[in-house]
Design a protein around this motif. Structure first.
Motif, mmCIF file in Angstrom:
data_model
loop_
_atom_site.group_PDB
_atom_site.id
_atom_site.type_symbol
_atom_site.label_atom_id
_atom_site.label_comp_id
_atom_site.label_asym_id
_atom_site.label_seq_id
_atom_site.Cartn_x
_atom_site.Cartn_y
_atom_site.Cartn_z
ATOM 1 N N GLN A 17 1.162 -1.196 0.056
ATOM 2 C CA GLN A 17 0.015 -0.056 -0.180
ATOM 3 C C GLN A 17 0.993 1.488 0.192
ATOM 4 O O GLN A 17 1.533 1.586 0.716
ATOM 5 N N SER A 18 0.333 1.954 -0.952
ATOM 6 C CA SER A 18 1.608 3.673 -1.087
ATOM 7 C C SER A 18 0.800 4.586 -0.556
ATOM 8 O O SER A 18 -0.141 4.176 -0.519
ATOM 9 N N ASN A 19 1.029 5.828 -0.502
ATOM 10 C CA ASN A 19 0.943 6.747 -0.251
ATOM 11 C C ASN A 19 2.168 7.880 -1.675
ATOM 12 O O ASN A 19 2.725 8.138 -1.725
ATOM 13 N N THR A 20 0.929 8.767 -2.011
ATOM 14 C CA THR A 20 1.169 9.912 -3.023
ATOM 15 C C THR A 20 1.952 11.170 -1.901
ATOM 16 O O THR A 20 1.407 11.735 -1.585
ATOM 17 N N GLN A 26 6.079 7.588 -4.766
ATOM 18 C CA GLN A 26 5.610 7.008 -3.986
ATOM 19 C C GLN A 26 5.853 6.503 -2.790
ATOM 20 O O GLN A 26 7.153 6.087 -2.897
ATOM 21 N N GLN A 27 5.410 6.720 -1.290
ATOM 22 C CA GLN A 27 6.169 5.948 -0.354
ATOM 23 C C GLN A 27 5.403 4.871 0.330
ATOM 24 O O GLN A 27 4.103 4.752 0.033
ATOM 25 N N THR A 40 10.581 5.616 -0.558
ATOM 26 C CA THR A 40 9.624 6.326 -1.371
ATOM 27 C C THR A 40 10.937 6.284 -2.472
ATOM 28 O O THR A 40 12.416 6.281 -3.221
#
Length: 101
Positions: A17-20, A26-27, A40
Protein backbone atom coordinates in the motif's frame (compact mmCIF):
# COMPACT_ATOMS: atom_id res chain seq x y z
CA UNK A 1 40.51 0.65 9.79
CA UNK A 2 39.06 0.56 6.28
CA UNK A 3 35.84 2.13 5.07
CA UNK A 4 32.89 0.27 3.66
CA UNK A 5 29.25 0.87 2.89
CA UNK A 6 26.10 -0.87 3.97
CA UNK A 7 23.63 -1.82 1.28
CA UNK A 8 20.25 -3.23 2.19
CA UNK A 9 18.34 -5.76 0.04
CA UNK A 10 14.65 -6.46 0.64
CA UNK A 11 12.59 -9.04 -1.26
CA UNK A 12 8.81 -8.70 -1.62
CA UNK A 13 6.21 -10.63 -3.59
CA UNK A 14 3.08 -8.52 -3.16
CA UNK A 15 2.26 -4.92 -3.99
CA UNK A 16 2.55 -2.68 -0.90
CA UNK A 17 0.00 0.00 0.00
CA UNK A 18 1.50 3.34 -0.99
CA UNK A 19 0.91 7.02 -0.42
CA UNK A 20 1.53 9.60 -3.12
CA UNK A 21 3.97 12.27 -2.01
CA UNK A 22 5.20 15.30 -3.97
CA UNK A 23 5.66 15.05 -7.75
CA UNK A 24 3.93 11.66 -7.99
CA UNK A 25 6.56 9.83 -5.94
CA UNK A 26 5.23 6.84 -3.97
CA UNK A 27 6.04 6.14 -0.33
CA UNK A 28 5.44 2.75 1.27
CA UNK A 29 6.59 0.78 4.30
CA UNK A 30 7.88 -2.78 4.42
CA UNK A 31 7.85 -4.78 7.66
CA UNK A 32 11.10 -6.77 7.80
CA UNK A 33 11.07 -8.98 10.90
CA UNK A 34 9.52 -6.21 13.01
CA UNK A 35 11.68 -3.40 11.59
CA UNK A 36 9.70 -0.96 9.48
CA UNK A 37 11.61 0.14 6.37
CA UNK A 38 10.31 3.33 4.76
CA UNK A 39 10.81 3.49 0.98
CA UNK A 40 10.09 6.42 -1.37
CA UNK A 41 10.42 5.82 -5.12
CA UNK A 42 10.00 7.72 -8.38
CA UNK A 43 6.83 7.08 -10.42
CA UNK A 44 8.86 5.15 -13.05
CA UNK A 45 10.18 2.74 -10.41
CA UNK A 46 6.72 2.35 -8.80
CA UNK A 47 5.37 1.43 -12.25
CA UNK A 48 7.71 -1.60 -12.29
CA UNK A 49 5.91 -2.94 -9.21
CA UNK A 50 2.40 -2.21 -10.44
CA UNK A 51 3.17 -3.75 -13.84
CA UNK A 52 4.49 -6.91 -12.18
CA UNK A 53 1.40 -7.18 -9.98
CA UNK A 54 -0.93 -6.91 -12.97
CA UNK A 55 1.07 -8.89 -15.57
CA UNK A 56 2.56 -11.81 -13.64
CA UNK A 57 0.62 -14.38 -11.59
CA UNK A 58 3.70 -14.78 -9.38
CA UNK A 59 6.57 -12.32 -9.08
CA UNK A 60 9.30 -11.18 -6.74
CA UNK A 61 10.83 -7.72 -6.41
CA UNK A 62 14.25 -6.93 -5.01
CA UNK A 63 14.53 -3.49 -3.43
CA UNK A 64 18.11 -2.39 -2.81
CA UNK A 65 19.38 0.80 -1.24
CA UNK A 66 21.50 2.42 1.43
CA UNK A 67 20.85 2.48 5.14
CA UNK A 68 19.31 5.87 5.85
CA UNK A 69 18.04 7.82 8.82
CA UNK A 70 16.77 5.80 11.75
CA UNK A 71 13.07 6.08 12.57
CA UNK A 72 11.10 5.09 15.66
CA UNK A 73 10.51 1.52 14.43
CA UNK A 74 13.15 1.05 11.73
CA UNK A 75 14.86 3.23 9.16
CA UNK A 76 14.55 4.99 5.81
CA UNK A 77 15.95 3.27 2.73
CA UNK A 78 18.02 5.83 0.79
CA UNK A 79 18.46 5.74 -3.00
CA UNK A 80 16.16 2.73 -3.52
CA UNK A 81 16.24 0.76 -6.75
CA UNK A 82 13.83 -2.02 -7.66
CA UNK A 83 14.26 -5.05 -9.91
CA UNK A 84 11.23 -7.21 -10.65
CA UNK A 85 11.31 -10.83 -11.77
CA UNK A 86 8.54 -13.12 -12.91
CA UNK A 87 8.43 -16.19 -10.74
CA UNK A 88 7.86 -19.34 -12.74
CA UNK A 89 6.21 -22.25 -10.94
CA UNK A 90 8.62 -25.12 -10.51
CA UNK A 91 7.81 -28.06 -12.78
CA UNK A 92 7.27 -31.43 -11.20
CA UNK A 93 10.37 -33.47 -11.93
CA UNK A 94 10.83 -37.18 -11.35
CA UNK A 95 14.35 -38.22 -10.70
CA UNK A 96 15.76 -41.17 -12.59
CA UNK A 97 16.43 -42.93 -9.28
CA UNK A 98 12.85 -42.50 -8.04
CA UNK A 99 11.32 -43.77 -11.30
CA UNK A 100 13.31 -47.03 -11.43
CA UNK A 101 11.83 -48.97 -8.52
Amino acid sequence: MITGKIEITIKINELPQSNTVENGWQQFDVDCDGRIISVTVKPKIWKKLTDAASNYPQWVAVIAGKLGQQTEHGFVLEEPNIQVFERKPKAETTSAFGAAS
